[in-house]
Design a protein around this motif. Structure first.
Motif, PDB file in Angstrom:
ATOM      1  N   LEU A  19       0.809  -1.216   0.000  1.00 15.11           N
ATOM      2  CA  LEU A  19       0.000   0.000   0.000  1.00 15.11           C
ATOM      3  C   LEU A  19       0.843   1.267   0.000  1.00 15.11           C
ATOM      4  O   LEU A  19       0.484   2.256  -0.627  1.00 15.11           O
ATOM      5  N   ASN A  20       1.955   1.261   0.709  1.00 13.39           N
ATOM      6  CA  ASN A  20       2.750   2.491   0.771  1.00 13.39           C
ATOM      7  C   ASN A  20       3.858   2.536  -0.275  1.00 13.39           C
ATOM      8  O   ASN A  20       4.653   3.461  -0.296  1.00 13.39           O
ATOM      9  N   GLY A  21       3.944   1.554  -1.163  1.00  9.26           N
ATOM     10  CA  GLY A  21       4.906   1.577  -2.255  1.00  9.26           C
ATOM     11  C   GLY A  21       6.345   1.347  -1.838  1.00  9.26           C
ATOM     12  O   GLY A  21       7.266   1.733  -2.548  1.00  9.26           O
ATOM     13  N   GLN A  22       6.548   0.716  -0.709  1.00  6.79           N
ATOM     14  CA  GLN A  22       7.899   0.507  -0.186  1.00  6.79           C
ATOM     15  C   GLN A  22       8.787  -0.254  -1.173  1.00  6.79           C
ATOM     16  O   GLN A  22       9.940   0.111  -1.378  1.00  6.79           O
ATOM     17  N   HIS A  23       8.251  -1.295  -1.810  1.00  3.86           N
ATOM     18  CA  HIS A  23       9.052  -2.088  -2.747  1.00  3.86           C
ATOM     19  C   HIS A  23       9.447  -1.265  -3.973  1.00  3.86           C
ATOM     20  O   HIS A  23      10.581  -1.337  -4.437  1.00  3.86           O
ATOM     21  N   ALA A  24       8.497  -0.488  -4.491  1.00  5.19           N
ATOM     22  CA  ALA A  24       8.792   0.345  -5.672  1.00  5.19           C
ATOM     23  C   ALA A  24       9.812   1.421  -5.334  1.00  5.19           C
ATOM     24  O   ALA A  24      10.723   1.693  -6.119  1.00  5.19           O
ATOM     25  N   ARG A  25       9.684   2.038  -4.170  1.00 10.50           N
ATOM     26  CA  ARG A  25      10.618   3.097  -3.761  1.00 10.50           C
ATOM     27  C   ARG A  25      12.034   2.545  -3.606  1.00 10.50           C
ATOM     28  O   ARG A  25      13.005   3.124  -4.093  1.00 10.50           O
ATOM     29  N   LYS A  26      12.148   1.377  -2.978  1.00 10.18           N
ATOM     30  CA  LYS A  26      13.470   0.773  -2.785  1.00 10.18           C
ATOM     31  C   LYS A  26      14.105   0.412  -4.125  1.00 10.18           C
ATOM     32  O   LYS A  26      15.289   0.680  -4.361  1.00 10.18           O
ATOM     33  N   CYS A  27      13.327  -0.178  -5.021  1.00 10.81           N
ATOM     34  CA  CYS A  27      13.838  -0.560  -6.330  1.00 10.81           C
ATOM     35  C   CYS A  27      14.267   0.673  -7.129  1.00 10.81           C
ATOM     36  O   CYS A  27      15.328   0.680  -7.754  1.00 10.81           O
ATOM     37  N   ALA A  28      13.470   1.730  -7.087  1.00  8.72           N
ATOM     38  CA  ALA A  28      13.802   2.965  -7.812  1.00  8.72           C
ATOM     39  C   ALA A  28      15.055   3.618  -7.244  1.00  8.72           C
ATOM     40  O   ALA A  28      15.924   4.074  -8.000  1.00  8.72           O
ATOM     41  N   LEU A  61      31.937  -9.421 -16.808  1.00 10.23           N
ATOM     42  CA  LEU A  61      30.898  -9.077 -15.841  1.00 10.23           C
ATOM     43  C   LEU A  61      31.591  -8.552 -14.601  1.00 10.23           C
ATOM     44  O   LEU A  61      32.249  -9.299 -13.886  1.00 10.23           O
ATOM     45  N   LEU A  62      31.451  -7.267 -14.365  1.00  7.69           N
ATOM     46  CA  LEU A  62      32.134  -6.627 -13.252  1.00  7.69           C
ATOM     47  C   LEU A  62      31.396  -6.858 -11.934  1.00  7.69           C
ATOM     48  O   LEU A  62      32.004  -7.095 -10.899  1.00  7.69           O
ATOM     49  N   GLU A  63      30.063  -6.798 -12.005  1.00  8.62           N
ATOM     50  CA  GLU A  63      29.274  -6.903 -10.778  1.00  8.62           C
ATOM     51  C   GLU A  63      27.838  -7.277 -11.144  1.00  8.62           C
ATOM     52  O   GLU A  63      27.336  -6.897 -12.189  1.00  8.62           O
ATOM     53  N   ASP A  64      27.185  -8.005 -10.271  1.00 10.90           N
ATOM     54  CA  ASP A  64      25.780  -8.373 -10.415  1.00 10.90           C
ATOM     55  C   ASP A  64      25.120  -8.103  -9.072  1.00 10.90           C
ATOM     56  O   ASP A  64      25.468  -8.727  -8.077  1.00 10.90           O
ATOM     57  N   GLU A  65      24.180  -7.155  -9.037  1.00  5.96           N
ATOM     58  CA  GLU A  65      23.541  -6.837  -7.760  1.00  5.96           C
ATOM     59  C   GLU A  65      22.025  -6.853  -7.881  1.00  5.96           C
ATOM     60  O   GLU A  65      21.477  -6.516  -8.922  1.00  5.96           O
ATOM     61  N   VAL A  66      21.371  -7.298  -6.814  1.00  2.00           N
ATOM     62  CA  VAL A  66      19.916  -7.291  -6.739  1.00  2.00           C
ATOM     63  C   VAL A  66      19.498  -5.895  -6.305  1.00  2.00           C
ATOM     64  O   VAL A  66      19.974  -5.380  -5.294  1.00  2.00           O
ATOM     65  N   ILE A  67      18.583  -5.279  -7.074  1.00  3.09           N
ATOM     66  CA  ILE A  67      18.157  -3.915  -6.733  1.00  3.09           C
ATOM     67  C   ILE A  67      16.740  -3.842  -6.193  1.00  3.09           C
ATOM     68  O   ILE A  67      16.350  -2.820  -5.647  1.00  3.09           O
ATOM     69  N   GLY A  68      15.943  -4.912  -6.354  1.00  5.44           N
ATOM     70  CA  GLY A  68      14.582  -4.822  -5.846  1.00  5.44           C
ATOM     71  C   GLY A  68      13.797  -6.110  -5.971  1.00  5.44           C
ATOM     72  O   GLY A  68      14.229  -7.082  -6.593  1.00  5.44           O
ATOM     73  N   SER A  69      12.618  -6.070  -5.395  1.00  5.32           N
ATOM     74  CA  SER A  69      11.720  -7.215  -5.330  1.00  5.32           C
ATOM     75  C   SER A  69      11.049  -7.482  -6.674  1.00  5.32           C
ATOM     76  O   SER A  69      10.735  -6.561  -7.429  1.00  5.32           O
ATOM     77  N   SER A  70      10.779  -8.741  -6.939  1.00  2.26           N
ATOM     78  CA  SER A  70      10.095  -9.112  -8.176  1.00  2.26           C
ATOM     79  C   SER A  70       8.619  -8.712  -8.145  1.00  2.26           C
ATOM     80  O   SER A  70       7.927  -8.834  -9.154  1.00  2.26           O
TER      81      SER A  70
END
Length: 189
Positions: free
Chosen positions: A33-42, A98-107
């Motif tokens: 509801l508060n967009g926490q996942h979208a904010r973190k990914c952005a 491939l220098l780096e692979d990082e997870v940036i957000g929830s699916s």
């Protein structure tokens, strides 16, 4: 008259179980509801764009470098690639490191890239976008298609990415300025 002695143990356990389930739904639904996942990914993507621009200016030598935005089983990833040598054509996977692979957000977040020609690309499993940065000035070049499985630049969309949208409860957009390689993050209502 019936004697009123309170609740039985079974009634009390049923009420506590129902309350526990309701509280669980609140804690699961609140980030949506508060967009926490979208904010973190952005926010993480914004940081990744800055990091990639720095890689292009500092580590790519005489050849452009790129980053790939893709969806994997554990969420959205950004992979950073730099050329292995000063002579790279772009199409051979062996030419890239491939220098780096990082997870940036929830699916759980919906991510869309808008290209300069107004084409939209949804980042879903099996489809990715490769953002190329000019090694001389950090500007964005044409974006390329990818599937997250192999390095190399061989199928261009023909225009650069100008906007990346993150949507889950609330919507956030990163606007990219291809001429300079700069970007701006904002919440969209």
């Amino acid at each position: 008259m019936k004697e009123n002695r309170g609740f039985s143990l079974v009634e009390l356990l049923v009420v506590v179980a129902i309350m526990g389930i309701m509280i669980g739904f609140v804690f699961i639904g609140l980030p949506l509801l508060n967009g926490q996942h979208a904010r973190k990914c952005a926010n993480n993507m914004s940081a990744a764009l800055g990091k990639e621009k720095n890689y292009a200016l500092a580590k790519s030598g005489s050849v452009d470098c790129y980053m790939e935005l893709l969806l994997d089983t554990d969420g959205y990833h950004v992979k950073y690639y730099i050329p292995k040598s000063a002579v790279v054509t772009g199409t051979n996977p062996a030419d890239w490191v491939l220098l780096e692979d990082e997870v940036i957000g929830s699916s759980q977040v919906d991510v869309t890239c808008e290209l300069a020609d107004h084409t939209s690309v949804d980042i879903v499993a099996g489809q990715s976008v490769k953002l190329v940065y000019d090694r001389a000035n950090g500007a964005c070049k044409d974006s390329y298609k990818g599937d997250g499985s192999e390095a190399g630049l061989n199928d261009s969309y023909g225009s650069p990415c100008v906007k990346i949208t993150f949507d889950r409860g609330k919507k956030y957009e990163i606007t990219l300025y291809p001429d300079t390689g700069k970007h701006a993050l904002e919440r969209v209502d």
